[in-house]
Design an enzyme around this catalytic site. Structure first.
Site, mmCIF file in Angstrom:
data_model
loop_
_atom_site.group_PDB
_atom_site.id
_atom_site.type_symbol
_atom_site.label_atom_id
_atom_site.label_comp_id
_atom_site.label_asym_id
_atom_site.label_seq_id
_atom_site.Cartn_x
_atom_site.Cartn_y
_atom_site.Cartn_z
ATOM 1 N N PHE A 8 -1.979 -46.426 -37.734
ATOM 2 C CA PHE A 8 -3.005 -45.420 -38.090
ATOM 3 C C PHE A 8 -4.312 -45.651 -37.314
ATOM 4 N N ILE A 68 3.783 -59.681 -32.391
ATOM 5 C CA ILE A 68 2.693 -60.613 -32.084
ATOM 6 C C ILE A 68 3.107 -62.066 -32.338
ATOM 7 N N THR A 123 3.253 -62.074 -40.214
ATOM 8 C CA THR A 123 2.533 -61.273 -39.218
ATOM 9 C C THR A 123 1.034 -61.548 -39.240
ATOM 10 N N THR A 167 -10.903 -56.668 -43.112
ATOM 11 C CA THR A 167 -11.036 -55.729 -44.225
ATOM 12 C C THR A 167 -12.023 -56.220 -45.279
ATOM 13 N N ASP A 168 -12.586 -55.276 -46.020
ATOM 14 C CA ASP A 168 -13.470 -55.652 -47.137
ATOM 15 C C ASP A 168 -12.706 -56.376 -48.247
ATOM 16 N N GLU A 169 -11.381 -56.233 -48.256
ATOM 17 C CA GLU A 169 -10.599 -56.824 -49.363
ATOM 18 C C GLU A 169 -10.661 -58.348 -49.374
ATOM 19 N N TYR A 208 -1.836 -59.435 -49.591
ATOM 20 C CA TYR A 208 -2.351 -58.817 -48.362
ATOM 21 C C TYR A 208 -3.746 -59.359 -48.040
ATOM 22 N N SER A 225 -3.793 -62.911 -46.917
ATOM 23 C CA SER A 225 -3.309 -63.106 -45.540
ATOM 24 C C SER A 225 -4.376 -62.679 -44.538
ATOM 25 N N LYS A 226 -5.131 -61.638 -44.868
ATOM 26 C CA LYS A 226 -6.203 -61.210 -43.957
ATOM 27 C C LYS A 226 -7.348 -62.234 -43.955
ATOM 28 N N LEU A 246 -3.301 -43.977 -50.408
ATOM 29 C CA LEU A 246 -3.737 -43.016 -51.434
ATOM 30 C C LEU A 246 -3.906 -41.580 -50.913
ATOM 31 N N ARG A 299 -1.579 -51.179 -60.597
ATOM 32 C CA ARG A 299 -1.239 -52.180 -59.571
ATOM 33 C C ARG A 299 -1.597 -53.564 -60.140
ATOM 34 N N HIS A 324 -5.199 -55.370 -59.610
ATOM 35 C CA HIS A 324 -5.907 -54.270 -58.946
ATOM 36 C C HIS A 324 -7.421 -54.524 -58.866
HETATM 37 P P1 NAD Z 1 -0.886 -49.583 -40.131
HETATM 38 O O1 NAD Z 1 0.025 -50.192 -41.118
HETATM 39 O O2 NAD Z 1 -1.008 -48.091 -40.078
HETATM 40 O O3 NAD Z 1 -0.497 -50.054 -38.653
HETATM 41 C C1 NAD Z 1 -0.153 -51.375 -38.372
HETATM 42 C C2 NAD Z 1 0.454 -51.403 -36.967
HETATM 43 O O4 NAD Z 1 0.754 -52.766 -36.651
HETATM 44 C C3 NAD Z 1 1.770 -50.625 -36.850
HETATM 45 O O5 NAD Z 1 1.782 -49.852 -35.684
HETATM 46 C C4 NAD Z 1 2.828 -51.710 -36.798
HETATM 47 O O6 NAD Z 1 3.986 -51.324 -36.078
HETATM 48 C C5 NAD Z 1 2.085 -52.833 -36.121
HETATM 49 N N1 NAD Z 1 2.638 -54.142 -36.447
HETATM 50 C C6 NAD Z 1 2.942 -54.630 -37.686
HETATM 51 N N2 NAD Z 1 3.460 -55.871 -37.583
HETATM 52 C C7 NAD Z 1 3.473 -56.185 -36.265
HETATM 53 C C8 NAD Z 1 3.868 -57.324 -35.514
HETATM 54 N N3 NAD Z 1 4.385 -58.396 -36.133
HETATM 55 N N4 NAD Z 1 3.714 -57.317 -34.195
HETATM 56 C C9 NAD Z 1 3.202 -56.226 -33.548
HETATM 57 N N5 NAD Z 1 2.824 -55.109 -34.200
HETATM 58 C C10 NAD Z 1 2.957 -55.087 -35.540
HETATM 59 O O7 NAD Z 1 -2.298 -50.259 -40.376
HETATM 60 P P2 NAD Z 1 -3.769 -49.646 -40.281
HETATM 61 O O8 NAD Z 1 -4.118 -49.035 -41.567
HETATM 62 O O9 NAD Z 1 -3.897 -48.897 -39.030
HETATM 63 O O10 NAD Z 1 -4.602 -51.018 -40.185
HETATM 64 C C11 NAD Z 1 -4.836 -51.628 -38.921
HETATM 65 C C12 NAD Z 1 -5.664 -52.869 -39.107
HETATM 66 O O11 NAD Z 1 -6.900 -52.529 -39.742
HETATM 67 C C13 NAD Z 1 -5.029 -53.928 -40.003
HETATM 68 O O12 NAD Z 1 -5.324 -55.193 -39.470
HETATM 69 C C14 NAD Z 1 -5.697 -53.738 -41.352
HETATM 70 O O13 NAD Z 1 -5.727 -54.941 -42.071
HETATM 71 C C15 NAD Z 1 -7.082 -53.314 -40.916
HETATM 72 N N6 NAD Z 1 -7.829 -52.465 -41.857
HETATM 73 C C16 NAD Z 1 -7.267 -51.325 -42.358
HETATM 74 C C17 NAD Z 1 -8.021 -50.500 -43.197
HETATM 75 C C18 NAD Z 1 -7.454 -49.215 -43.762
HETATM 76 O O14 NAD Z 1 -8.106 -48.578 -44.589
HETATM 77 N N7 NAD Z 1 -6.282 -48.767 -43.345
HETATM 78 C C19 NAD Z 1 -9.324 -50.864 -43.534
HETATM 79 C C20 NAD Z 1 -9.849 -52.064 -43.021
HETATM 80 C C21 NAD Z 1 -9.095 -52.841 -42.168
HETATM 81 O O1 DAU Z 2 -10.345 -51.635 -48.323
HETATM 82 C C1 DAU Z 2 -9.684 -51.700 -47.095
HETATM 83 C C2 DAU Z 2 -8.203 -51.629 -47.350
HETATM 84 O O2 DAU Z 2 -7.934 -50.287 -47.749
HETATM 85 C C3 DAU Z 2 -7.362 -52.008 -46.140
HETATM 86 O O3 DAU Z 2 -7.584 -53.350 -45.822
HETATM 87 C C4 DAU Z 2 -5.879 -51.779 -46.439
HETATM 88 O O4 DAU Z 2 -5.115 -52.012 -45.260
HETATM 89 C C5 DAU Z 2 -5.675 -50.342 -46.876
HETATM 90 O O5 DAU Z 2 -4.334 -50.142 -47.250
HETATM 91 C C6 DAU Z 2 -6.592 -50.009 -48.051
HETATM 92 O O6 DAU Z 2 -6.206 -50.744 -49.240
HETATM 93 P P1 DAU Z 2 -6.251 -50.089 -50.697
HETATM 94 O O7 DAU Z 2 -5.337 -50.830 -51.565
HETATM 95 O O8 DAU Z 2 -7.650 -49.896 -51.149
HETATM 96 O O9 DAU Z 2 -5.695 -48.628 -50.307
HETATM 97 P P2 DAU Z 2 -4.614 -47.693 -50.998
HETATM 98 O O10 DAU Z 2 -4.652 -46.391 -50.261
HETATM 99 O O11 DAU Z 2 -3.302 -48.354 -51.183
HETATM 100 O O12 DAU Z 2 -5.234 -47.468 -52.453
HETATM 101 C C7 DAU Z 2 -6.532 -46.926 -52.635
HETATM 102 C C8 DAU Z 2 -6.799 -46.900 -54.132
HETATM 103 O O13 DAU Z 2 -5.934 -45.925 -54.725
HETATM 104 C C9 DAU Z 2 -6.518 -48.193 -54.845
HETATM 105 O O14 DAU Z 2 -7.462 -48.388 -55.886
HETATM 106 C C10 DAU Z 2 -5.124 -47.998 -55.435
HETATM 107 C C11 DAU Z 2 -5.102 -46.506 -55.722
HETATM 108 N N1 DAU Z 2 -3.767 -45.865 -55.635
HETATM 109 C C12 DAU Z 2 -3.050 -46.028 -54.487
HETATM 110 C C13 DAU Z 2 -1.814 -45.483 -54.347
HETATM 111 C C14 DAU Z 2 -1.013 -45.668 -53.082
HETATM 112 C C15 DAU Z 2 -3.289 -45.104 -56.671
HETATM 113 O O15 DAU Z 2 -3.953 -44.913 -57.705
HETATM 114 N N2 DAU Z 2 -2.042 -44.539 -56.543
HETATM 115 C C16 DAU Z 2 -1.280 -44.704 -55.423
HETATM 116 O O16 DAU Z 2 -0.142 -44.175 -55.394
#
Ligand code: NAD
Ligand code: DAU
Length: 367
Positions: free
Chosen positions: A42, A91, A131, A156-158, A181, A184-185, A221, A304, A307
């Site tokens: 993404f 990786i 990973t 991430t903020d998590e 998760y 691990s981050k 979400l 969750r 949560h």
């Molecule tokens: P995503 O799950 O959409 O994409 C992850 C990508 O990493 C995929 O393309 C997957 O194929 C690749 N990948 C997974 N394991 C791998 C491996 N072992 N080797 C090589 N490639 C691999 O994730 P995203 O939401 O785009 O998040 C990207 C980064 O940003 C992550 O590090 C996540 O922790 C961080 N992040 C995400 C959010 C969010 O809201 N989505 C917020 C803050 C930080």
């Molecule tokens: O805060 C940054 C993080 O945001 C990133 O590091 C993660 O990679 C990313 O997945 C995201 O984590 P969250 O757990 O916050 O995102 P998610 O979209 O899974 O959930 C957002 C909120 O919505 C959370 O409070 C859980 C709730 N939720 C989520 C799902 C999937 C629901 O209530 N129902 C659902 O079905």
């Protein structure tokens, strides 16, 4: 009218915020070959597109294992771009990582690749350690040996854990990860910073809040709720729906990473947030209202485990030091995102295949 946001203190348009006027992109001096890990996911795919668009002097090597979350269709529009290469690889594979860095003359690494979904880490934590922790260490070691000029670790903020009703996370907040998760981050952040401290590897770490926007995998979400609403399926809200997240458009996250890559101080961590807190239930209602769907599609389901209640980021270090601020208003970004999913049904139908169906059954029906 959109439902009211969870917080009224400050806003992404600058009201009440300490951010300075916007300046989102800078020439990335002396960076010629950028290795983007996880560039088929993404945020990674949005970042690859961003770099190719705003930095004509850069080449991008997208290194991605193509797990369930990786999708080359996310980058269909840049296939054939002479400044772009894709390499399928894990990786954790040190030999291949070394080879790619050497053969492509990589001088900069932007590390997105990760297992990213909290719920999946609760179902099976093992691959998250593999990973996110071990894979990151492999990359850091390869970068050290190759003499990489800059290594940006995307986090991430998590890692900070959960907040009460008041306050925000700063870069000095203690790490208190609660899910596998997040743990691990946090581990990978500490490894990245340790490589800077011990070996002088030129590392910067960014920690971002929740992203939304195009190409987000429908397990998260916002896309999950949009797609379920479009299909007139139940919208499963965890617990009481009052958990709060700080939402940022993926385009703003990409611009922030670009900014930190260009001007961030080595060895430092930068928080990135939207100053845009919403209760989950209100986000879900916005989606239903925008799509003209009834609220009786909402179903409150089992919470969750562990949560986190509330996340909110203080991004003033990034805003004040590096002159970044979000460009999207949430009101604009969420409507555009909903429209994107409406228009891209073929995209989401293709990614919601066998593996996704199996995950969905396990996660939402315990089967
Ligand atoms: P995503 O799950 O959409 O994409 C992850 C990508 O990493 C995929 O393309 C997957 O194929 C690749 N990948 C997974 N394991 C791998 C491996 N072992 N080797 C090589 N490639 C691999 O994730 P995203 O939401 O785009 O998040 C990207 C980064 O940003 C992550 O590090 C996540 O922790 C961080 N992040 C995400 C959010 C969010 O809201 N989505 C917020 C803050 C930080
Ligand atoms: O805060 C940054 C993080 O945001 C990133 O590091 C993660 O990679 C990313 O997945 C995201 O984590 P969250 O757990 O916050 O995102 P998610 O979209 O899974 O959930 C957002 C909120 O919505 C959370 O409070 C859980 C709730 N939720 C989520 C799902 C999937 C629901 O209530 N129902 C659902 O079905």
């Amino acid at each position: 009218m959109l439902p009211v946001r969870a917080s009224t203190t400050g806003h992404q348009d600058g009201e009440g915020s300490r951010c300075k006027p916007i300046l989102t992109t800078f020439p990335l001096v002396s960076m010629k070959h950028v290795l983007v890990t996880g560039g088929a996911g993404f945020i990674g795919s949005n970042f690859v597109r961003h770099v190719l668009q705003v930095h004509p002097d850069l080449r991008v090597i997208n290194y991605d294992a193509l797990t369930y979350a990786g999708n080359l269709e996310n980058l269909a529009d840049i296939v054939g771009n002479p400044r772009y290469r894709f390499v399928r690889g894990n990786i954790c594979d040190r030999r291949l990582v070394d080879e790619v860095i050497r053969e492509h003359g990589v001088d900069t690494v932007v590390h997105f690749a990760a297992e990213s979904h909290v719920d999946r880490s609760i179902l099976d934590a093992g691959v998250f350690v593999q990973t996110n922790v071990l894979g990151t260490q492999v990359l850091l070691e390869a970068a050290r040996v190759a003499g990489i000029e800059k290594f940006l670790h995307v986090s991430t903020d998590e890692v900070y854990g959960s907040l009460g009703p008041a306050g925000k996370f700063t870069e000095e907040s203690p790490l208190h990860p609660n899910s596998p998760y997040a743990a691990s981050k946090a581990s990978s952040d500490l490894l990245a910073l340790a490589y800077h401290h011990t070996f002088g590897l030129p590392v910067v770490v960014t920690r971002c809040s929740n992203n939304y926007g195009p190409y987000q995998f429908p397990e998260k979400l916002i896309p999950l709720m949009i797609i379920n609403a479009l299909n007139d399926r139940i919208l499963p809200v965890y617990g009481d729906g009052l958990n709060i997240r700080d939402w940022l458009h993926v385009g703003d996250h990409c611009a922030a990473i670009d900014t930190v890559l260009s001007r961030g101080r080595l060895g430092e961590t930068y928080n990135i947030g939207g100053n845009n807190e919403w209760k989950n239930i209100d986000i879900v209602k916005v989606i239903l209202m925008t799509l003209g769907k009834p609220e009786n599609l909402i179903s409150f389901v089992k919470d969750r485990p562990g949560h986190d209640r509330r996340y909110a980021m203080d991004s003033s270090k990034l805003c004040d030091e590096l002159d970044w601020q979000p460009a999207f208003t949430f009101e604009q970004g969420i409507v555009e995102t909903i429209q994107w999913y409406v228009k891209h049904e073929t995209w989401w139908r293709r990614v919601m295949t066998g593996e996704y169906q199996e995950y969905y059954r396990k996660q939402y029906h315990g089967a």
